[in-house]
Design an enzyme around this catalytic site. Structure first.
Site, PDB file in Angstrom:
ATOM      1  N   GLU A 203       0.839  -1.206   0.000  1.00  0.00           N
ATOM      2  CA  GLU A 203       0.000   0.000   0.000  1.00  0.00           C
ATOM      3  C   GLU A 203       0.873   1.256   0.000  1.00  0.00           C
ATOM      4  O   GLU A 203       0.652   2.166   0.799  1.00  0.00           O
ATOM      5  CB  GLU A 203      -0.953  -0.012   1.199  1.00  0.00           C
ATOM      6  N   GLU A 284      -6.340  -7.609  -1.132  1.00  0.00           N
ATOM      7  CA  GLU A 284      -6.945  -7.648   0.205  1.00  0.00           C
ATOM      8  C   GLU A 284      -8.427  -7.366   0.074  1.00  0.00           C
ATOM      9  O   GLU A 284      -8.827  -6.210  -0.108  1.00  0.00           O
ATOM     10  CB  GLU A 284      -6.313  -6.592   1.135  1.00  0.00           C
TER      11      GLU A 284
END
Ligand SMILES: *[C@@H]1O[C@H](CO)[C@@H](O)[C@H](O)[C@H]1NC(C)=O
Ligand SMILES: *[C@@H]1O[C@H](CO)[C@@H](O)[C@H](O)[C@H]1NC(C)=O
Length: 663
Positions: A203, A284
């Site tokens: 991320e 995710e």
């Protein structure tokens, strides 16, 4: 390349016999690597992924080896496979694997978490259970894990810039990766192992503000390091929220994946637009969420929504990794924290990482497990070709009733038992700066600062800046601070939100011993940790008494490691709870084989619990979590030592429950 992969063939044979209740149905490895023959790894070009030339829909679940007791790894992996998953995803926790700079632990050291760190065995076990592996080695992993998996000793460099091309960080990261990859390089699918994909950073789009440029040199450095270490035979990817950060965390040519809980249609449509000729994957898909201390609520995610969103993802023909499929536990002091733009700005995570996932913290089936299993079956492109094994039986839980506290150790005896007193002559310093642990500093726990100073009846203690993260004060062994009663009070003296706060002290006109115990409640793991202060203890500004700076202190680290807890001898008979922080001891006698249980800490105040020396994590009656999960393998038949460090208000017994209380 074509690799004969002899060890793999043996495993495949074993797999064939086990799957499908004894019938010789095909395993995933039989299908994707027939006869152990592999010519290509995972490829992400066109509309669908291909593994060894065959189309594959990846259905993966996150299960972190460092959050699950190793005796339960196989049971967990069997549960994933029985739900129809073909892959397991795990992060790699740098801060556990390199506890001191240059000292690497993959299970062979004698650290508290060493038994959890045999990553190679975990990866091999996944293959034995017919799963592929998606590896996310960071070096930053977020994950509600202290400092996002970064080792605290990095903070000893005063100009450290984590997650950037900064030389000090780059060199440290390279040392870790150059030690890690040789251990797993031969476990890639192309070499007869299970690893099919490897994530670069994590991320990284969130690591910055709006659309200012991210440090792409750092991402390229990581990609080159992974390749130089031979990991390029697996598919590289990055992952971010696509709608929030688009391709800000991407690096040229590397497959981008999406992270989200809801609005899969928006996320995946945008990802397809950004990356038109490549297959879609959700790195995710958040099956639930985590909790913060003092939040007042246990955050869940309704099973029906979980199912609907999973269906939406699979109808997009997107591959998916369910994060988490089983959350497990932030044992010890390893829970991380978040920052917020609003009060109280800092939010430490609880020890349970239940996550409201398909498998509970303790590995139990939930409604989501069976919804996931049915949904996956209805989208399974290999239905009738590869079948699923039966889910293993539920593990039993036991309420061991209650045991009386029999021993107590007061604060002075604890300090004496630690036996470390670091002289500070220029004011208090952060715990990471202590020259202990072979000059790696103190990573976790509490740090106690002491000085002798004249105190009047109206003396004032002032701590400039903030305390990181919570402080308790004693004068000549008597408490001068009170427990937190209201979350709004984290703006008061002794709590992280308060700045330049003062405390009135009642002296007797002579020299008194002043003690300030500061607790590290967990380092921030998400977003802008470079902007947020990660050093713990007192260090932001001077500490003053009646306006005068106090320079000379003695610091004692309370790390509460297993060896220390198990070595405690100076127990006194318990009569009643003490008014200052203290250790309490109870003994749980178990007949026969131990079972999973929970410590019900609702009647205690705030602190940490240890079982046979192992740190189960933090408890706090303010919750939302009220229990601590105690896996059976930490217990033994016979006498079990339960030791509790209570900071405020102890009670006379320890209660065991067979169910968790998450709120
Ligand atoms: C998914 O794949 C199927 C079969 O290849 C195809 O018919 C369908 O249009 C695809 N759906 C999407 C949303 O791309
Ligand atoms: C525990 O303490 C209570 C209260 O003091 C006492 O009545 C009880 O007998 C104790 N139990 C054991 C097993 O010692």
């Amino acid at each position: 390349m074509v690799v004969p992969a002899a060890p793999l063939r043996g495993l495949l044979l074993l797999g064939s016999l086990l799957i499908g209740g004894g019938s010789t149905a095909m395993t995933f490895y039989d299908y994707y690597a027939p006869g152990g023959q592999v010519s290509t790894g995972l490829v992400g070009e066109g509309d669908t992924f291909k593994l060894n030339g065959k189309e594959i829909l990846i259905v993966s679940g996150a299960a972190h080896y460092f959050r699950i007791h190793p005796d339960y790894w196989r049971d967990t992996l069997k549960k994933l496979r029985a739900a129809g998953l073909n892959a397991v995803e795990t992060y790699v926790a740098w801060n556990l694997h390199e506890p001191r700079q240059g000292v690497f632990d993959y299970g062979q050291l004698d650290e508290d978490m060493s038994p959890f760190l045999d990553l190679v065995s975990y990866i091999r076990m996944a293959q034995e259970e017919d799963l592929f592996v998606i590896l996310r080695p960071g070096p930053y992993i977020c994950s509600e894990w202290d400092f996002g998996g970064l080792p605290s000793w990095l903070l000893r460099d005063p100009t450290m810039h984590v997650r950037t091309y900064y030389e000090g960080f780059r060199n440290a990261a390279a040392k870790f990766l150059n030690d890690l990859f040789p251990r797993v390089v031969d476990l890639q699918f192309t070499r007869g192992g299970p690893i099919i994909a490897v994530q670069i950073e994590n991320e990284y789009g969130s690591f910055g503000y709006q659309d200012n440029p991210r440090d792409k040199m750092y991402l390229r450095f990581l990609e080159e390091n992974f390749k130089a270490n031979g990991m390029g035979e697996s598919l590289f990817f990055t992952s971010d929220s696509t709608t929030i950060h688009q391709d800000l965390g991407a690096t040229k040519g590397v497959l981008q994946m999406s992270n989200f809980k809801t609005d899969g249609d928006k996320e995946l449509s945008l990802l397809k637009k950004i990356q038109p000729n490549r297959p879609l994957m959700v790195a995710e898909y958040w099956t639930g969420w985590f909790d913060h201390w003092l939040s007042g609520v246990h955050t869940g995610f309704p099973a029906s929504k979980f199912e609907a969103n999973l269906k939406q993802i699979l109808s997009f023909n997107a591959s998916v990794n369910m994060y988490m499929f089983i959350g497990g536990t932030n044992f010890g002091f390893m829970a991380g924290a978040n920052t917020m733009d609003v009060f109280p700005h800092y939010a430490p995570d609880v020890s349970s990482y239940d996550y409201d996932a398909p498998l509970s913290e303790a590995g139990d089936y939930t409604e989501k497990y069976f919804l996931a299993k049915d949904t996956i079956a209805s989208f399974n492109p290999l239905a009738g070709v590869v079948s699923n094994p039966e889910p293993p039986p539920q593990r039993t839980k036991k309420a061991y009733g209650q045991v009386n506290v029999t021993g107590v150790m007061d604060f002075e005896s604890i300090i004496k038992a630690v036996g470390v007193s670091v002289l500070l002559t220029d004011g208090p310093v952060n715990m990471e700066a202590l020259d202990i642990n072979d000059n790696n500093g103190q990573s976790y726990g509490y740090i106690v600062y002491r000085t002798s100073v004249p105190l009047q009846s109206d003396s004032v203690l002032k701590i400039r800046g903030h305390v990181r993260d919570a402080a308790q004060v004693m004068v000549d062994g008597t408490m001068a601070t009170k427990p937190l009663t209201n979350v709004l009070h984290v703006n008061n003296f002794g709590w992280w939100e308060g700045r330049d706060k003062e405390l009135k002290l009642q002296g007797e006109g002579k020299v008194a011993e002043l003690t300030i115990m500061v607790e590290n409640l967990g380092r921030v793991n998400f977003g802008h940790p470079h902007k947020y202060v990660q050093k713990k203890g007192l260090w932001e500004g001077p500490v003053l008494i009646d306006g005068e700076e106090i320079l000379e202190w003695r610091a004692t680290p309370l790390e509460f490691k297993k060896k220390f807890i198990n070595g405690l001898r100076d127990w006194k008979n318990f009569e009643s709870p003490l008014p200052t922080p203290a250790l309490y001891r109870a003994v749980l006698e178990i007949e026969g084989k131990p079972q999973d249980t929970f410590l019900d800490m609702r009647t205690w105040g705030k602190g940490v619990a240890f079982v046979n020396g192992f740190n189960l994590g933090r408890y706090w009656h303010k919750g939302p979590t009220k229990t601590l999960y105690l896996p059976a393998p930490l217990l033994k038949s016979g006498a079990n030592d339960i030791i509790i460090f209570e900071q405020n208000a102890a009670v006379s017994e320890v209660v065991f429950s067979d169910v968790p209380i998450l709120q």
